[in-house]
Design an enzyme around this catalytic site. Structure first.
Site, mmCIF file in Angstrom:
data_model
loop_
_atom_site.group_PDB
_atom_site.id
_atom_site.type_symbol
_atom_site.label_atom_id
_atom_site.label_comp_id
_atom_site.label_asym_id
_atom_site.label_seq_id
_atom_site.Cartn_x
_atom_site.Cartn_y
_atom_site.Cartn_z
ATOM 1 N N CYS A 255 39.534 38.081 40.460
ATOM 2 C CA CYS A 255 38.520 37.090 40.955
ATOM 3 C C CYS A 255 37.632 37.340 42.354
ATOM 4 O O CYS A 255 38.129 37.655 43.169
ATOM 5 C CB CYS A 255 39.427 35.615 41.169
ATOM 6 S SG CYS A 255 38.467 34.439 41.936
ATOM 7 N N ASP B 224 42.239 38.421 36.823
ATOM 8 C CA ASP B 224 41.902 37.700 35.996
ATOM 9 C C ASP B 224 42.047 38.402 34.474
ATOM 10 O O ASP B 224 42.238 39.660 34.565
ATOM 11 C CB ASP B 224 40.389 37.207 36.131
ATOM 12 C CG ASP B 224 40.105 35.886 36.436
ATOM 13 O OD1 ASP B 224 40.848 34.994 36.079
ATOM 14 O OD2 ASP B 224 39.063 35.450 36.714
#
Lengths: 132, 132, 132, 132, 132, 132, 132, 132, 132, 132
Positions: H34, H41
């Site tokens: 992120c 992520d």
């Protein structure tokens, strides 16, 4: 080997006698007729067994199941009969037969039978791994 | 045989007395009414049993379940009552009845009852294969 | 009966005292708030129990679960608390509560608690069918 | 609390010490690298445990799993290591860790480890409900 | 390491000897030929085992399964043979092999074998957690 | 950014203006109250849109959905209102919102609304790829 | 509002007239009786519609479906009749009704009807988004 | 070929130029970080395309996706960027990329981008079979 | 009505002539024999049609499908023949028949036929809603 | 007919020439080898076609797919080649072939080819029902 329906179940020698192991067959292509109305009935049979000296030959099993195509049979009776025939053919250490019959009257029926019967097995003496 | 709803459960002789085996019926077509509001209730019942001398006749089972269509019934009470009726009809070695009721108030209810009751079965003496 | 959230759980007499049987409720509509951030939390609770003298009334169970809507609650603490409240209300022979919480931080949490606790049950003396 | 990857697992006091109950976490977001080729590996870990005095804090668990992102790890070794770290952090009554690794070479690998080890648990003395 | 089919199974030292834990492999890419007709057969094998001193190396397992591609094999015999080879390679505390063969003649066959055999395990002395 | 519920939807510039592409959000954590009874309602909303100049910021979307927690809302009205709010915030080329509400009275309700409305879109002139 | 079965469908004003959007109801709790044998029939109805001035009130829909409980009905006729009743009540821009009837004689029946009928809709003039 | 992460996508000549056909890749093993928090992520990307002169080489696609492992990326931006890179590498007749991102804040995000863009394709002139 | 197998399909008047709507039957209980080997074949047929003046009577459909039980039939031929028989019986506006045959030689076969044939329908003139 | 692998596809006359209908085969038992490494590859092919004068004979299709067992093949090339062979054998009105290849490098590949090619079909003149 014939391709005619036959109640004669063929066998072959267990390739690993002395080891307890499980063979299972799922047979979705079974049909007989209702003994009351003569209309077709359909079921899926599942066979599980621990072989002793003999194994069930796959093609003859197909011909055996085919042999019920024109016969009338009640659910409870035919499931017990097929177990008896299979036990007579291969004399297994353990066998379970389950018949899943198509819905009739909005109700789905299943019948499950075992050999040796749960009442006759003396659990303390049995070591097949399926009795406990 | 009639095609009227009826509390009379028909039976037939177990084709293989002496062998412990399991018969199960899944009955998704059950409806009664709520005894508080009179509104319809819906459930799916599953019956499993080990027959002794008698088996439940399939069509009369359908008519029996139909007979509750106009009756008010609480979930806990009706599940116990159906088990009692089935046990009275066929006097099985073992029976389990499970009722899966449709969602009410965002909550899904299931009731499962057995015969003989788990408290009264003396496990050491029982050999039906379902008590352990 | 009220339609306000309430911690008061209503009960009714077990219609079949003396028979050990299982009632289960699946409750997907539960929400509370995170005690750290105040943000909403969501869970699905499943209750299974063997009633003794009393049964949980379904509508009051809905109102009881609703009563946590504005309360802050840690996963482990609230699951234990709900079990304690249910046990206090119906004093069951056996009860299990399972909370399946929505994913947080990429991790899915489940908490399962039982009454009587597995450590306090003396297995040899217990015949409820759930202790072994 | 930091949002950096960290091998430090945070804990909090068990809100219900004395009751044996089960907490489980499903963690689908795990990645490390292959120690032979340096290529990424992916796995889903499932943790189940019975807490004693301490519980695993959820966010620190996320940071702990993140800390393996750049480390090389064999499947069998890392699964044992994570169990050891979790046991060291919360000293649980019982814990099971299962790692489901992504397919490599057309083969899907799963590793499952438990604490206390099945060989060291003395079954007669243990009442955690998970040893039998 | 070679990328040729080979009956030689490679091993590596168990990273956590002394702890009983389970490793499983699901292998959907298996093909051999029918010893009667020479036609291709397909199966999915699942291996589960508790390692002792040695673990099965994943790539050599792939090459080992590949080595049956041109060999004729009966279902019951090959499943027993693969278990024997795996046991000979890593001498595990416990191992189970399950072969799910593609439908033939409308019948689906599964074979499951274990080591040590269920008949030879003396349950009272065994603490691997898989014998009871 | 706050972590309080808020009707203010945050946006950020579309990173690829000029390309028609689709963004979708599935939001299973929505709850409001019934405007008739005050009892909790639950729904899952799915948003699909083709952005023009602006995109919906994910965290503010979460806070926006949270802001309905204490509000009374009819199914048809709230679904239309949420679409209006989202359209006002990002002025998309196309947007569809679908609300899947939990069962009430044994009936499951779904509402799907689109922008621009299917009646106002002049199909021959539109090239967004969603109008035909 | 009453809680008696009733053929009177209640309505409320469409909260967003002028926007074409879709409302759907899935109704798994429908039962009527067979007009030939008087035996119970069961079905699940799914209603989808684009409202014009009026929407179907959810509770009255439940009471409406209940009103068929004691009525005899052929599958094809009742599905058409329910569509006619719903159309008469809310005069929608478009509506589709689908009835999924329980298996009878080993055959599963589904009936799907639409308003306006596919033959009467003049496609070039219609912009409801459902005619193409 | 290297086994290092690389933004260089390898290609090979389309074995059947002149025939419009579709190649698709499902890539569940994608991770980046992120850009706001640096936390990992995870996403699954699905690529579908109609090749012109060149095809995407499978192993280099794996290395390309790996190359994002340490990079910060917003969902909307990275999905557009990967499409741009793939289009630059093989100049396809048509391509669609879909990214299914793991749940964050209780919300599941999907992004789908196409080349050529739906606005720029002149439908009457296009015969790729994907534009209508 | 008879309960003998019969090629005579019974009909009844369409209860809603003038409205185009769809009736479908799923028939999982079909068996015939292979014309080459005489061995049983199994299939599931799905019928969908838009009735004109007549509808297919459900029980006679069951008896009709039963009538193929002893007949030899190739997959492609029998599917076309059943469509022809159904069309001759009810002269529908549109009909589609799909036969899903059990696996033979490791291959699963499906045949789908329509009336009117896709080549003979003049699309511009047809308004049945199934031709476009 | 032989039971040897063979590139010769057998055909039989279409039993219903003049009617456009669809035949499909799902073939999960396909294996070839990687032309780079010689290692086994696995795929499931699905064939759909509208026959003209000739149909594909099922057993020869099995032998044809078997004939690739020892051949090296790239995914894109072999899928195009099988379509070409099938088209050459039966000269269909329309055919689509889809190959679903097993995961390699964490990526799942699918290839779908059609005849006639989507670019060469002149849509206005084609009435096979598959071109629009």
């Amino acid at each position: 080997m014939s391709t005619q329906p036959s109640k004669e179940l063929q066998t072959f020698p267990n390739p690993r006698p002395g080891r307890n192991y499980t063979i299972s067959f799922r047979c979705p292509e079974f049909t007989c007729v209702c003994p009351m109305t003569g209309q077709p009935d359909f079921a899926e049979f599942t066979i599980e067994y621990v072989p002793d000296e003999l194994c069930v030959e796959l093609k003859s099993l197909k011909l055996y199941l085919w042999s019920f195509r024109e016969e009338g049979a009640f659910h409870e009776a035919i499931t017990n009969r097929i177990l008896d025939d299979l036990v007579a053919a291969v004399n297994p250490i353990w066998m379970r037969l389950s018949g899943e019959f198509n819905v009739r009257g909005g109700i789905y029926t299943n019948i499950t039978v075992e050999y040796p019967d749960q009442t006759s097995a003396e659990e303390d003496d049995c070591c097949c791994g399926h009795c406990e």
